[in-house]
Write a protein that holds these residues in place. Structure first.
Motif, PDB file in Angstrom:
ATOM      1  N   VAL A   1       3.254  -1.872   0.920  1.00 49.44           N
ATOM      2  CA  VAL A   1       2.660  -1.042   1.974  1.00 49.44           C
ATOM      3  C   VAL A   1       3.274   0.350   1.947  1.00 49.44           C
ATOM      4  O   VAL A   1       2.605   1.366   2.123  1.00 49.44           O
ATOM      5  CB  VAL A   1       2.864  -1.702   3.354  1.00 49.44           C
ATOM      6  CG1 VAL A   1       2.362  -0.792   4.464  1.00 49.44           C
ATOM      7  CG2 VAL A   1       2.150  -3.036   3.415  1.00 49.44           C
ATOM      8  N   GLU A   2       4.598   0.389   1.709  1.00 45.44           N
ATOM      9  CA  GLU A   2       5.250   1.706   1.649  1.00 45.44           C
ATOM     10  C   GLU A   2       4.770   2.490   0.442  1.00 45.44           C
ATOM     11  O   GLU A   2       4.620   3.719   0.501  1.00 45.44           O
ATOM     12  CB  GLU A   2       6.768   1.516   1.634  1.00 45.44           C
ATOM     13  CG  GLU A   2       7.220   0.962   2.972  1.00 45.44           C
ATOM     14  CD  GLU A   2       8.716   0.794   3.084  1.00 45.44           C
ATOM     15  OE1 GLU A   2       9.425   1.277   2.178  1.00 45.44           O
ATOM     16  OE2 GLU A   2       9.150   0.175   4.056  1.00 45.44           O
ATOM     17  N   TYR A   3       4.531   1.819  -0.665  1.00 50.39           N
ATOM     18  CA  TYR A   3       3.944   2.485  -1.829  1.00 50.39           C
ATOM     19  C   TYR A   3       2.548   3.005  -1.504  1.00 50.39           C
ATOM     20  O   TYR A   3       2.144   4.075  -1.965  1.00 50.39           O
ATOM     21  CB  TYR A   3       3.881   1.528  -3.031  1.00 50.39           C
ATOM     22  CG  TYR A   3       5.208   1.210  -3.653  1.00 50.39           C
ATOM     23  CD1 TYR A   3       5.326   0.164  -4.567  1.00 50.39           C
ATOM     24  CD2 TYR A   3       6.354   1.938  -3.338  1.00 50.39           C
ATOM     25  CE1 TYR A   3       6.537  -0.137  -5.160  1.00 50.39           C
ATOM     26  CE2 TYR A   3       7.572   1.632  -3.914  1.00 50.39           C
ATOM     27  CZ  TYR A   3       7.666   0.593  -4.823  1.00 50.39           C
ATOM     28  OH  TYR A   3       8.866   0.276  -5.399  1.00 50.39           O
ATOM     29  N   ALA A   4       1.811   2.214  -0.707  1.00 52.54           N
ATOM     30  CA  ALA A   4       0.463   2.669  -0.303  1.00 52.54           C
ATOM     31  C   ALA A   4       0.571   3.951   0.506  1.00 52.54           C
ATOM     32  O   ALA A   4      -0.228   4.879   0.349  1.00 52.54           O
ATOM     33  CB  ALA A   4      -0.242   1.584   0.496  1.00 52.54           C
ATOM     34  N   LEU A   5       1.589   4.018   1.375  1.00 52.55           N
ATOM     35  CA  LEU A   5       1.799   5.242   2.166  1.00 52.55           C
ATOM     36  C   LEU A   5       2.135   6.414   1.258  1.00 52.55           C
ATOM     37  O   LEU A   5       1.758   7.565   1.537  1.00 52.55           O
ATOM     38  CB  LEU A   5       2.920   5.022   3.195  1.00 52.55           C
ATOM     39  CG  LEU A   5       2.471   4.271   4.446  1.00 52.55           C
ATOM     40  CD1 LEU A   5       3.614   3.519   5.084  1.00 52.55           C
ATOM     41  CD2 LEU A   5       1.848   5.223   5.442  1.00 52.55           C
TER      42      LEU A   5
ATOM     43  N   THR B   1      -2.807  -6.620   3.749  1.00 49.27           N
ATOM     44  CA  THR B   1      -1.361  -6.654   3.498  1.00 49.27           C
ATOM     45  C   THR B   1      -0.838  -8.071   3.618  1.00 49.27           C
ATOM     46  O   THR B   1       0.346  -8.319   3.405  1.00 49.27           O
ATOM     47  CB  THR B   1      -0.589  -5.778   4.503  1.00 49.27           C
ATOM     48  OG1 THR B   1      -0.689  -6.349   5.807  1.00 49.27           O
ATOM     49  CG2 THR B   1      -1.108  -4.362   4.532  1.00 49.27           C
ATOM     50  N   GLN B   2      -1.720  -8.993   3.964  1.00 43.80           N
ATOM     51  CA  GLN B   2      -1.265 -10.367   4.161  1.00 43.80           C
ATOM     52  C   GLN B   2      -2.232 -11.349   3.513  1.00 43.80           C
ATOM     53  O   GLN B   2      -2.485 -12.427   4.023  1.00 43.80           O
ATOM     54  CB  GLN B   2      -1.159 -10.633   5.668  1.00 43.80           C
ATOM     55  CG  GLN B   2      -0.092 -11.637   6.015  1.00 43.80           C
ATOM     56  CD  GLN B   2       0.035 -11.811   7.532  1.00 43.80           C
ATOM     57  OE1 GLN B   2      -0.723 -11.239   8.304  1.00 43.80           O
ATOM     58  NE2 GLN B   2       0.986 -12.610   7.931  1.00 43.80           N
TER      59      GLN B   2
ATOM     60  N   VAL C   1      -4.621  -9.481  -3.349  1.00 44.61           N
ATOM     61  CA  VAL C   1      -5.153  -8.145  -3.082  1.00 44.61           C
ATOM     62  C   VAL C   1      -4.016  -7.187  -2.813  1.00 44.61           C
ATOM     63  O   VAL C   1      -2.903  -7.591  -2.505  1.00 44.61           O
ATOM     64  CB  VAL C   1      -6.117  -8.132  -1.883  1.00 44.61           C
ATOM     65  CG1 VAL C   1      -7.349  -8.959  -2.184  1.00 44.61           C
ATOM     66  CG2 VAL C   1      -5.431  -8.625  -0.628  1.00 44.61           C
ATOM     67  N   ARG C   2      -4.308  -5.899  -2.936  1.00 37.80           N
ATOM     68  CA  ARG C   2      -3.311  -4.890  -2.590  1.00 37.80           C
ATOM     69  C   ARG C   2      -3.784  -4.158  -1.346  1.00 37.80           C
ATOM     70  O   ARG C   2      -4.970  -4.178  -1.022  1.00 37.80           O
ATOM     71  CB  ARG C   2      -3.141  -3.909  -3.751  1.00 37.80           C
ATOM     72  CG  ARG C   2      -4.419  -3.169  -4.114  1.00 37.80           C
ATOM     73  CD  ARG C   2      -4.133  -1.936  -4.959  1.00 37.80           C
ATOM     74  NE  ARG C   2      -5.377  -1.300  -5.373  1.00 37.80           N
ATOM     75  CZ  ARG C   2      -6.074  -0.461  -4.603  1.00 37.80           C
ATOM     76  NH1 ARG C   2      -5.662  -0.168  -3.380  1.00 37.80           N
ATOM     77  NH2 ARG C   2      -7.191   0.079  -5.044  1.00 37.80           N
TER      78      ARG C   2
ATOM     79  N   ALA D   1     -11.798   5.964  -3.440  1.00 40.35           N
ATOM     80  CA  ALA D   1     -12.573   4.743  -3.676  1.00 40.35           C
ATOM     81  C   ALA D   1     -12.253   3.674  -2.639  1.00 40.35           C
ATOM     82  O   ALA D   1     -13.135   2.965  -2.169  1.00 40.35           O
ATOM     83  CB  ALA D   1     -12.297   4.228  -5.084  1.00 40.35           C
ATOM     84  N   ASP D   2     -10.960   3.575  -2.263  1.00 36.99           N
ATOM     85  CA  ASP D   2     -10.582   2.618  -1.217  1.00 36.99           C
ATOM     86  C   ASP D   2     -11.237   2.975   0.109  1.00 36.99           C
ATOM     87  O   ASP D   2     -11.665   2.100   0.864  1.00 36.99           O
ATOM     88  CB  ASP D   2      -9.053   2.608  -1.032  1.00 36.99           C
ATOM     89  CG  ASP D   2      -8.344   1.813  -2.112  1.00 36.99           C
ATOM     90  OD1 ASP D   2      -7.124   1.600  -1.985  1.00 36.99           O
ATOM     91  OD2 ASP D   2      -9.027   1.405  -3.083  1.00 36.99           O
TER      92      ASP D   2
END
Lengths: 241, 208
Positions: A19-23, A119-120, A124-125, A78-79
């Motif tokens: 999640v932090e990488y996503a941020l 995230t859970q 998936v990412r 895209a997301d």
């Protein structure tokens, strides 16, 4: 222990690293600003510079979710498309069942819930997207909400997401006043973006959301006018100093 | 029991429906609007089972809205007719909707109105004039005789009233009250709510 069952697992010190990488991915995206006035909502985005042969009209960052709700995002385009599609569907679905138009907080919660789900879940990412959602609530008050990849959401008076988040937020904190009228809100939005967008006003998109009216995109000439006024003011101040 | 009439005129579409909602011998509602707006320039006139009509029209309206939000453009009347027909056709052998429809719409691109006849079995046809329900038995011949493609609005309204008068005269169940709507380049507007009084009643009065 096989660590490939789920992609998002807790680190030993209690963080969700993915999640932090996503941020981090969001912090690489182009800037988006949202400002709430007394009776108006303004969204501003830094447009990604398009290649020479690319048609700039096909790159739209401010989108309508329903007749009375708009949103913008920062991060993986895209997301964001997936989230936008789901949100649009949910708006119509809500109206199908309840006959009333959906509330801003409701759809924000839905988008945030979707982001949290990813995230859970297995295989998936998380979405690499933060969103700014604007609209008017049932009592007629303007509302600005922000969601992020962790699934958090909150209401803001003014907020910024994307690569220039820090400097723009500082600027907004310094210059935001409660109950601004439309003109002031638009100017504040443009000013906050002009500071950080390298290529100038040609790469800024401004959208105004008024109560019970369709969204209006500010024209190129008007943005250029306002930017010119800032630059002249700046010059004057420098000359005085 | 429902009567729906519609025809295409010069630059407009005129549609009318009776305002009765009933169950067996009882009239439950006499101000029931059967001409449902799908978007700013299209009307779906529904007849048949009331519950099915409500659900089905809701479904179409929501999906047309979703298309508009997603694609930032409105569907043409032809597309909506095809979409609606597809929904009816897939439903007929699974969970049928007992609704017969008239879809009227005005397309700004062609600057023309169009009318479609759809029924619960999944048939669809583009028509210039037509009717659903019992009205179809009576107004077909009137429209055959008097309709032409250059009808301006006043003549069209007169023709519509002629049709509705015939329905009121010949249908044994008293429909009396009709709602007439028009679609043109400016959108949907309610033309009139007509109460048709049968000519026969006047004759009896005169005799006395």
């Amino acid at each position: 222990m096989s660590y490939d069952r789920a992609i998002t697992v807790f680190s030993p010190d209690g963080h969700l690293i993915q999640v932090e990488y996503a941020l981090e991915a969001v912090k690489k995206g182009t800037t988006a600003v949202g400002v709430k006035g007394k009776e108006v909502l303004v969204l501003g985005v830094e447009k990604k510079s398009t290649a020479k042969l690319q048609d700039p009209r096909t790159v739209r960052k401010i989108v309508q979710i329903d007749d009375h709700i708009c949103m913008t995002f920062a991060g993986l385009t895209a997301d964001s498309r997936i989230l936008i599609n789901k949100a649009r569907f949910e708006c119509q679905s809500y109206k199908y069942y309840y006959e009333d138009p959906i509330g801003v907080e409701y759809i924000t919660r839905y988008i945030a819930k979707t982001q949290q789900k990813y995230t859970q879940s297995v295989g998936v990412r998380p979405f690499g997207v933060s969103t700014l959602i604007v609209g008017y609530d049932s009592k007629g008050f303007p509302k600005l909400y922000q969601t992020d990849p962790s699934g958090n959401f909150s209401s803001w008076k003014a907020s910024c997401i994307g690569r220039s988040e820090k400097p723009v937020k500082e600027f907004l904190e310094k210059n935001y006043i409660d109950e601004m009228d439309e003109e002031q809100t638009v100017r504040l939005t443009i000013q906050s973006l002009v500071e950080v967008v390298e290529s100038g006003e040609k790469n800024i998109d401004i959208a105004i959301m008024r109560k019970n009216k369709p969204i209006e995109f500010l024209g190129r000439t008007r943005i250029a006018e306002i930017v010119k006024e800032f630059e002249e003011e700046k010059k004057r101040k420098e000359e005085e100093d | 029991m429902d009567s729906l009439v519609g025809f295409v005129g010069k630059n407009y579409v005129l549609m009318a429906g009776d305002t009765n909602a009933g169950r067996s011998i009882m009239r439950l509602k006499d101000d029931f609007d059967k001409l449902v707006p799908i978007d700013s320039h299209k009307i779906l006139a529904k007849s048949g089972e009331i519950g099915d009509g409500n659900q089905f029209c809701n479904l179409i309206i929501r999906n047309v809205s979703l298309y508009r939000i997603r694609n930032e453009t409105e569907l043409t009347t032809k597309s909506v007719a095809h979409y609606t027909r597809r929904q009816l056709a897939t439903a007929i052998r699974k969970n049928p909707y007992s609704v017969n429809l008239l879809l009227g719409g005005y397309d700004k691109k062609d600057q023309k109105g169009s009318l479609y006849y759809l029924d619960y079995l999944g048939s669809s046809k583009k028509i210039n004039y037509g009717a659903q329900g019992y009205a179809a038995l009576f107004v077909g011949s009137i429209l055959d005789r008097f309709w032409n493609e250059d009808l301006d609005f006043e003549d069209g309204l007169e023709l519509m009233k002629k049709c509705l008068k015939e329905v009121e005269k010949r249908l044994i169940i008293g429909t009396r009250c009709f709602l007439i709507k028009m679609i043109n380049s400016d959108g949907i507007s309610v033309v009139e709510k007509v109460m048709i009084n049968s000519e026969k009643k006047n004759e009896i009065e005169e005799e006395n």
